[in-house]
Design an enzyme around this catalytic site. Structure first.
Site, short mmCIF file in Angstrom:
data_model
loop_
_atom_site.label_atom_id
_atom_site.label_comp_id
_atom_site.label_asym_id
_atom_site.label_seq_id
_atom_site.Cartn_x
_atom_site.Cartn_y
_atom_site.Cartn_z
N ASN A 222 21.31 3.53 32.00
CA ASN A 222 21.27 1.97 31.75
C ASN A 222 20.33 2.72 33.17
OD1 ASN A 222 22.35 1.54 30.10
ND2 ASN A 222 23.45 0.37 30.52
N VAL A 223 19.56 0.99 33.69
CA VAL A 223 19.00 1.03 34.51
C VAL A 223 19.22 0.25 35.58
CG1 VAL A 223 16.63 2.17 33.71
CG2 VAL A 223 16.79 -0.61 33.86
N HIS B 274 17.71 7.81 32.86
CA HIS B 274 16.52 7.21 33.35
C HIS B 274 15.87 5.86 34.72
CE1 HIS B 274 16.95 6.88 28.39
NE2 HIS B 274 16.51 8.04 28.82
N CYS C 128 0.73 4.91 47.15
CA CYS C 128 1.13 5.50 48.38
C CYS C 128 2.74 5.72 48.56
CB CYS C 128 0.88 4.75 49.83
SG CYS C 128 2.36 3.49 49.64
N CYS D 98 2.13 -3.50 46.74
CA CYS D 98 2.53 -2.68 48.64
C CYS D 98 2.03 -3.45 49.08
CB CYS D 98 2.61 -1.31 48.16
SG CYS D 98 2.16 -0.62 49.39
N GLY E 277 28.34 2.36 23.81
CA GLY E 277 26.92 1.12 23.37
C GLY E 277 25.42 1.92 22.91
N ASN F 102 31.23 1.01 20.13
CA ASN F 102 29.87 0.64 19.68
C ASN F 102 30.18 -0.66 18.46
OD1 ASN F 102 27.13 -0.01 18.56
ND2 ASN F 102 26.23 1.53 19.75
N GLU G 229 28.63 -1.41 15.84
CA GLU G 229 27.58 -0.78 14.38
C GLU G 229 27.84 0.85 14.93
OE1 GLU G 229 26.02 -2.24 12.91
OE2 GLU G 229 25.29 -4.27 13.99
N ALA H 19 32.34 -3.26 23.59
CA ALA H 19 32.28 -2.25 25.06
C ALA H 19 33.54 -3.33 25.66
CB ALA H 19 31.66 -1.78 26.06
P1 NAD Z 1 19.69 1.11 22.25
O1 NAD Z 1 19.26 -0.38 23.00
O2 NAD Z 1 18.79 1.11 21.98
O3 NAD Z 1 20.84 0.23 21.53
C1 NAD Z 1 21.78 -0.92 22.37
C2 NAD Z 1 22.67 0.06 21.77
O4 NAD Z 1 23.89 -0.78 21.72
C3 NAD Z 1 23.02 -0.11 20.34
O5 NAD Z 1 23.75 0.91 19.67
C4 NAD Z 1 23.94 -1.81 19.60
O6 NAD Z 1 24.57 -1.57 18.50
C5 NAD Z 1 25.04 -1.29 20.49
N1 NAD Z 1 25.93 -2.85 21.26
C6 NAD Z 1 25.23 -4.53 21.29
N2 NAD Z 1 25.86 -4.87 21.75
C7 NAD Z 1 26.74 -3.94 22.48
C8 NAD Z 1 28.01 -4.10 22.55
N3 NAD Z 1 28.75 -5.62 22.76
N4 NAD Z 1 29.58 -3.58 23.16
C9 NAD Z 1 29.04 -1.91 22.80
N5 NAD Z 1 27.26 -1.95 22.05
C10 NAD Z 1 26.47 -3.07 22.09
O7 NAD Z 1 20.02 1.27 23.63
P2 NAD Z 1 20.02 3.32 24.24
O8 NAD Z 1 20.74 3.74 23.17
O9 NAD Z 1 20.72 2.13 25.64
O10 NAD Z 1 18.02 3.45 24.57
C11 NAD Z 1 17.75 2.27 25.01
C12 NAD Z 1 16.71 2.66 25.53
O11 NAD Z 1 16.65 1.20 26.56
C13 NAD Z 1 18.27 3.30 27.20
O12 NAD Z 1 16.82 3.79 27.69
C14 NAD Z 1 17.46 2.70 28.54
O13 NAD Z 1 16.52 2.51 29.31
C15 NAD Z 1 16.49 1.55 28.27
N6 NAD Z 1 17.30 0.12 28.46
C16 NAD Z 1 18.48 -0.15 29.73
C17 NAD Z 1 19.46 -1.55 29.51
C18 NAD Z 1 20.56 -1.99 30.73
O14 NAD Z 1 19.48 -1.29 32.03
N7 NAD Z 1 20.90 -2.75 30.88
C19 NAD Z 1 18.89 -2.35 29.00
C20 NAD Z 1 17.82 -2.05 28.01
C21 NAD Z 1 17.17 -0.75 27.96
ZN ZN Z 2 1.58 1.69 48.96
#
Ligand code: NAD
Ligand code: ZN
Length: 251
Positions: free
Chosen positions: A103-104, A120, A131, A149, A188, A214, A216, A233
């Site tokens: 996550n980011v 990520h 720059c 910027c 998740g 998860n 799923e 979660a």
């Molecule tokens: P993904 O979007 O591919 O998959 C999400 C997963 O979370 C699924 O398997 C789903 O079943 C599960 N899920 C849904 N609701 C849930 C809950 N309440 N509790 C637990 N699990 C739950 O996510 P990923 O595998 O992290 O890969 C996607 C990419 O997306 C990542 O690399 C990330 O950089 C980016 N991303 C980040 C964010 C964030 O920072 N919050 C949001 C969207 C995408």
């Molecule tokens: Zn700049």
């Protein structure tokens, strides 16, 4: 499911050093939509058209308007949920060392975890593609799209787009944490984005127990993970923590 929650609490009670791999799913209960699965962003957008580095460089305004503007609005407001807080509590209890997150959104750090590897990158910072000047995302105004910027260059998030390399340090440290833990929580994540999805495989090969949370099943289920606790979660981690604290208080 009750049995598996008990089992996870027991496994955590007896482990020496746990690690966690988290994905977008842990932040769904903080109202940040995931990419894949129900309500996922890729239901609306083709990732190659919006999240690939070439797409951004070809038409930054399009990617800013479709994706980044909303991401900024959502992440600026987001607060940790019971899932993030559960992992912070696990660190306080001396059980969890490292959180490897895809996550980011910065929510693990906000919740209190101190060793978070951002696989990520993060959305807390943007940098200018000309720059390389950095700015905190909260301080960046969107009066102009794409935001620029002072030098005239376009700002981009400090995240890894598709087609870009994982920061070497994050990859190296994650592999180390995965190999060193004796229990890995995989929470998740759809476990289809590589090389993040490899971390549970490394943990397993090094002899760790792998527990998935998860709603799923994923490609890891039944192959790499010892068991899947099929649920959200926040609720699941709260239940595991309550049971774990009970076990740890027992004489
Ligand atoms: P993904 O979007 O591919 O998959 C999400 C997963 O979370 C699924 O398997 C789903 O079943 C599960 N899920 C849904 N609701 C849930 C809950 N309440 N509790 C637990 N699990 C739950 O996510 P990923 O595998 O992290 O890969 C996607 C990419 O997306 C990542 O690399 C990330 O950089 C980016 N991303 C980040 C964010 C964030 O920072 N919050 C949001 C969207 C995408
Ligand atoms: Zn700049």
């Amino acid at each position: 499911m009750e049995d598996l929650i008990q089992q996870a609490a027991k496994d955590l009670a007896s482990c020496k050093e746990a690690a966690a791999l988290t994905g977008a799913g842990i932040s769904v209960e903080s109202n940040i939509p995931p990419f894949r699965g129900k309500g996922g962003i890729w239901e609306k957008f083709d990732p190659m058209e919006y999240a690939h580095i070439d797409a951004f460089m070809n038409d930054p305004a399009k990617v800013w308007n479709a994706l980044l503007k909303d991401m900024k609005a959502i992440i600026d407001q987001a607060k940790p949920n019971a899932g993030h807080l559960g992992l912070a509590r696990l660190e306080t209890l001396g059980k969890l060392k490292t959180v490897i997150t895809q996550n980011v959104d910065g929510l693990h750090q906000l919740a209190g975890n101190t060793d978070v590897i951002e696989f990520h990158g993060n959305f807390a910072w943007h940098f200018c593609i000309a720059c390389k000047g950095r700015i905190r995302t909260e301080e960046m105004t969107l009066s102009e799209i794409p935001p620029r910027c002072a030098c005239g260059g376009i700002y981009r998030p400090d995240c890894v787009f598709f087609g870009e390399m994982i920061p070497a340090q994050a990859l190296w440290r994650s592999r180390q944490a995965a190999a060193a833990c004796d229990l890995m929580l995989v929470i998740g994540t759809s476990a289809v984005v590589q090389p993040a999805a490899l971390m549970p495989v490394i943990a397993k090969e090094a002899g760790a127990k792998v527990i998935e949370i998860n709603p799923e099943p994923t490609p890891l289920t039944g192959e790499i993970s010892d068991y899947l606790i099929q649920g959200k979660a926040g609720k699941t981690l709260s239940a595991i923590l309550a049971e774990l604290e009970r076990l740890l208080q027992r004489p």
